[in-house]
Scaffold this active site. Structure first.
Site, short mmCIF file in Angstrom:
data_model
loop_
_atom_site.label_atom_id
_atom_site.label_comp_id
_atom_site.label_asym_id
_atom_site.label_seq_id
_atom_site.Cartn_x
_atom_site.Cartn_y
_atom_site.Cartn_z
N PHE A 118 0.81 -1.23 0.00
CA PHE A 118 0.00 0.00 0.00
C PHE A 118 0.84 1.27 0.00
O PHE A 118 0.37 2.33 -0.39
CB PHE A 118 -0.96 0.01 1.21
N LYS A 137 -0.88 -6.85 -9.29
CA LYS A 137 -1.85 -7.06 -8.20
C LYS A 137 -1.51 -6.03 -7.13
O LYS A 137 -0.67 -6.25 -6.27
CB LYS A 137 -1.71 -8.49 -7.65
N CYS A 186 9.35 2.00 3.45
CA CYS A 186 10.26 0.90 3.78
C CYS A 186 11.67 1.43 4.02
O CYS A 186 12.52 0.72 4.54
CB CYS A 186 10.27 -0.13 2.68
N GLU A 203 8.91 -3.96 13.28
CA GLU A 203 8.68 -2.90 12.30
C GLU A 203 7.33 -2.27 12.64
O GLU A 203 6.29 -2.93 12.55
CB GLU A 203 8.63 -3.47 10.87
P1 NAD Z 1 1.50 -6.63 3.03
O1 NAD Z 1 2.55 -7.68 3.13
O2 NAD Z 1 0.36 -6.67 3.97
O3 NAD Z 1 0.84 -6.65 1.55
C1 NAD Z 1 1.63 -6.65 0.39
C2 NAD Z 1 0.87 -7.36 -0.72
O4 NAD Z 1 0.64 -8.71 -0.34
C3 NAD Z 1 -0.50 -6.73 -1.01
O5 NAD Z 1 -0.70 -6.72 -2.41
C4 NAD Z 1 -1.47 -7.68 -0.31
O6 NAD Z 1 -2.72 -7.77 -0.96
C5 NAD Z 1 -0.75 -9.02 -0.38
N1 NAD Z 1 -1.05 -9.89 0.77
C6 NAD Z 1 -1.35 -9.50 2.04
N2 NAD Z 1 -1.55 -10.57 2.82
C7 NAD Z 1 -1.36 -11.66 2.06
C8 NAD Z 1 -1.43 -13.06 2.31
N3 NAD Z 1 -1.70 -13.56 3.52
N4 NAD Z 1 -1.18 -13.90 1.29
C9 NAD Z 1 -0.89 -13.43 0.06
N5 NAD Z 1 -0.82 -12.12 -0.24
C10 NAD Z 1 -1.05 -11.23 0.74
O7 NAD Z 1 2.26 -5.23 3.09
P2 NAD Z 1 1.64 -3.78 3.18
O8 NAD Z 1 1.08 -3.57 4.54
O9 NAD Z 1 0.78 -3.50 2.02
O10 NAD Z 1 2.94 -2.89 3.00
C11 NAD Z 1 3.80 -2.53 4.05
C12 NAD Z 1 4.99 -3.47 4.14
O11 NAD Z 1 5.70 -3.48 2.90
C13 NAD Z 1 5.99 -3.03 5.19
O12 NAD Z 1 6.44 -4.18 5.86
C14 NAD Z 1 7.12 -2.41 4.38
O13 NAD Z 1 8.39 -2.43 4.99
C15 NAD Z 1 7.09 -3.28 3.17
N6 NAD Z 1 7.73 -2.62 2.04
C16 NAD Z 1 8.97 -3.04 1.68
C17 NAD Z 1 9.63 -2.43 0.64
C18 NAD Z 1 10.99 -2.88 0.23
O14 NAD Z 1 11.49 -2.39 -0.76
N7 NAD Z 1 11.64 -3.78 0.94
C19 NAD Z 1 9.01 -1.38 -0.06
C20 NAD Z 1 7.73 -0.97 0.33
C21 NAD Z 1 7.10 -1.60 1.39
#
Ligand code: NAD
Length: 500
Positions: A153, A177, A285, A385
């Site tokens: 997000f 997605k 992130c 985090e």
């Molecule tokens: P999230 O892991 O909840 O969701 C990421 C994606 O995975 C979304 O598209 C979501 O629909 C999907 N998803 C969620 N739960 C799932 C499940 N159980 N099974 C399969 N797919 C699933 O992450 P978020 O809350 O959207 O984003 C924040 C996180 O992303 C933070 O931990 C942040 O550090 C990380 N992030 C990392 C980077 C990087 O470059 N390392 C960059 C941006 C964000």
């Protein structure tokens, strides 16, 4: 559905999906708390439908000349640049970050498109003439087929752009997605591909949750998965995707440390800590969440940070504030839970964001900038985090203690050191076990022609995003060894006229 609530659906084959979703989810404006969208969530059958369209489009696109692909990329760059304000407004409306941050994210995405415009050069292979008698060897890189991009997000436009332009330039088709929390920016950016001349079906957007992701991970026509999100899901996506024979790059969570050595410029460090700690409400992130102050400067540094925090305006991202709301009510509650835990665990709550005056709707998902001092490594505000506007100051006695702290952390996304000592900075860049390092730069996000990625639990897989690593991820290498006998020298008689 009220008329103020828009329906948001998949974009398939260049047009909005016309089916009826079995499940939907709500999209909010975080600054008001109002529901603004109803999002279609894909079933496994819908995933199959979209992947089929992408698969069919991939054949023609893979055979399209590199020159034609490049023309589309240039046209796309122009269109995104022209519409960047509209895209930024969509981001602010669903994510909550202030407009200048939203515009900044689109600009970083544009840089990747610009990088991908150089694809003719990036796809050049090697050639060795005469490795044996009449034998030449050369290498080529070819597209994979259908590539999945699953994004979080917090950067709804930029993160898809880390992958999509490069995948497309390499001759693949893509199924994006996006996060179900702020899906509109991905649709807006994908619609522009059609205008840029990309054949329908090469870029598609599929909305959904775990059901859609699980089907993508096992679908035989999905050849690669680029995932960005939290560490537990990144690990799951990596393990499941690779088990099904796909190449996977899965970028995970972070806990980024900023070390301030006693000789640093403390005003520069305080400015950096405030920007990197509270920009986008800490939902980055690469946000700094642990400030490691090497004594004896901690008191002085904390004072300067506190002073600057007093000038920050928190409120609606469209009203010229410095910091917006958190993305959802449950996420805000989770972050507030960490503030409570920090107090219980004995950290010193220097600035309490729960008391911040807000310029925004009463039902928005608010928490002001929060500063904890004297945080110790076993406290949950240090180990976890938080992904919110909470900055923790950890006081240490030496450079070595600061380095130990970072290297024993499970994450290794970004880090920074503030110092005026070039030797100390050079030692840090060599010794620290983190993928992206800043020296007097708090958020060292690499330019598009370098690659973005962390170490340890911040990345599963071995290929980072964009740059030449991105080009390698989205192509398969092939090496051709060829022998052409010269017909005029008694080799094959192929009926060519001879001129001697
Ligand atoms: P999230 O892991 O909840 O969701 C990421 C994606 O995975 C979304 O598209 C979501 O629909 C999907 N998803 C969620 N739960 C799932 C499940 N159980 N099974 C399969 N797919 C699933 O992450 P978020 O809350 O959207 O984003 C924040 C996180 O992303 C933070 O931990 C942040 O550090 C990380 N992030 C990392 C980077 C990087 O470059 N390392 C960059 C941006 C964000």
């Amino acid at each position: 559905m009220s008329t103020d609530v828009k329906r948001i659906t998949h974009l398939v084959g260049g047009a909005p999906w016309t089916g009826v979703a079995e499940r939907t989810s709500k999209v909010y404006n975080p600054a008001t708390g109002a529901v603004t969208g109803e999002l279609d969530l894909a079933s496994s059958a819908t995933v199959d439908e979209v992947v089929k369209v992408a698969h069919e489009a991939s054949r023609g696109w893979a055979q399209t000349s590199v020159s034609k692909r490049t023309q589309v990329l240039f046209a796309y760059r122009e269109l995104v640049n022209q519409r960047k304000e509209q895209i930024a407004a969509l981001i602010t409306a669903e994510h909550g970050k202030v407009l200048s941050d939203a515009l900044g994210e689109v600009t970083r995405g544009l840089e990747v498109i610009e990088f991908a415009c150089g694809i003719p050069h990036l796809l050049k292979g090697g050639f060795s003439e005469g490795v044996s008698t009449k034998v030449d060897v050369y290498s080529i890189r070819q597209p994979l087929g259908v590539c999945a991009v699953i994004s979080p997000f917090n950067f709804p436009a930029m993160v898809p752009m880390w992958f999509v332009p490069i995948a497309v330039a390499c001759g693949n088709s893509v199924v994006i997605k996006p996060s179900e929390k702020d899906p509109s920016a991905a649709n807006a950016m994908a619609e522009l591909w059609k205008e840029a001349g990309l054949p329908d079906g090469v870029v598609n957007v599929l909305h959904g949750d775990k059901e859609a992701v699980d089907r993508l991970l096992e679908h035989p026509d999905i050849k690669s998965v680029s995932f960005v999100g939290s560490t537990p899901i990144a690990k799951y996506v990596y393990e499941t995707g690779t088990k099904h024979g796909k190449r996977v790059q899965a970028l995970g969570g972070a806990k980024n440390h900023m070390v301030v050595l006693p000789d640093a410029d403390l005003d520069l460090a305080a400015d950096a800590a405030v920007n990197a700690g509270f920009g986008s409400a800490g939902e980055r992130c690469m946000a700094i969440s642990a400030l490691v102050a090497v004594e004896p400067i901690a008191d002085d540094l904390v004072d300067r940070i506190k002073q600057r925090m007093g000038t920050l305006k928190t409120g609606d991202g469209t009203r010229g504030c410095d910091m917006g709301p958190l993305v959802t009510g449950p996420h805000r509650d989770k972050v507030v839970g960490y503030v409570e835990a920090g107090v219980t665990e004995g950290a010193e709550l220097t600035v309490d964001g729960r008391e911040t005056e807000i310029e925004g709707g009463a039902d928005g998902f608010w928490l002001g900038p929060t500063l904890f001092d004297k945080v110790t490594p076993e406290m949950s505000i240090y180990t976890d985090e938080i992904f919110g506007p909470v900055l923790s100051v950890v006081r240490v006695a030496s450079y070595d203690a600061a380095l130990d702290l970072i290297n024993s952390n499970q994450y290794g996304n970004g880090t920074a050191i503030f110092t005026n000592d070039g030797g100390a900075a050079r030692r840090f860049q060599n010794e620290v076990e983190v993928g992206m390092v800043g020296i007097n730069v708090p958020i060292p996000v690499p330019m598009a022609y370098y690659s973005f990625g962390g170490w340890k639990n911040s990345l599963f897989g071995d290929t980072h995003a964009h740059g030449t690593e991105g080009v390698h991820f989205f192509t398969r290498g092939k090496v051709v060894t060829s022998r052409w006998l010269d017909p005029s020298h008694g080799g094959l008689n192929l009926g060519f006229p001879t001129h001697d």
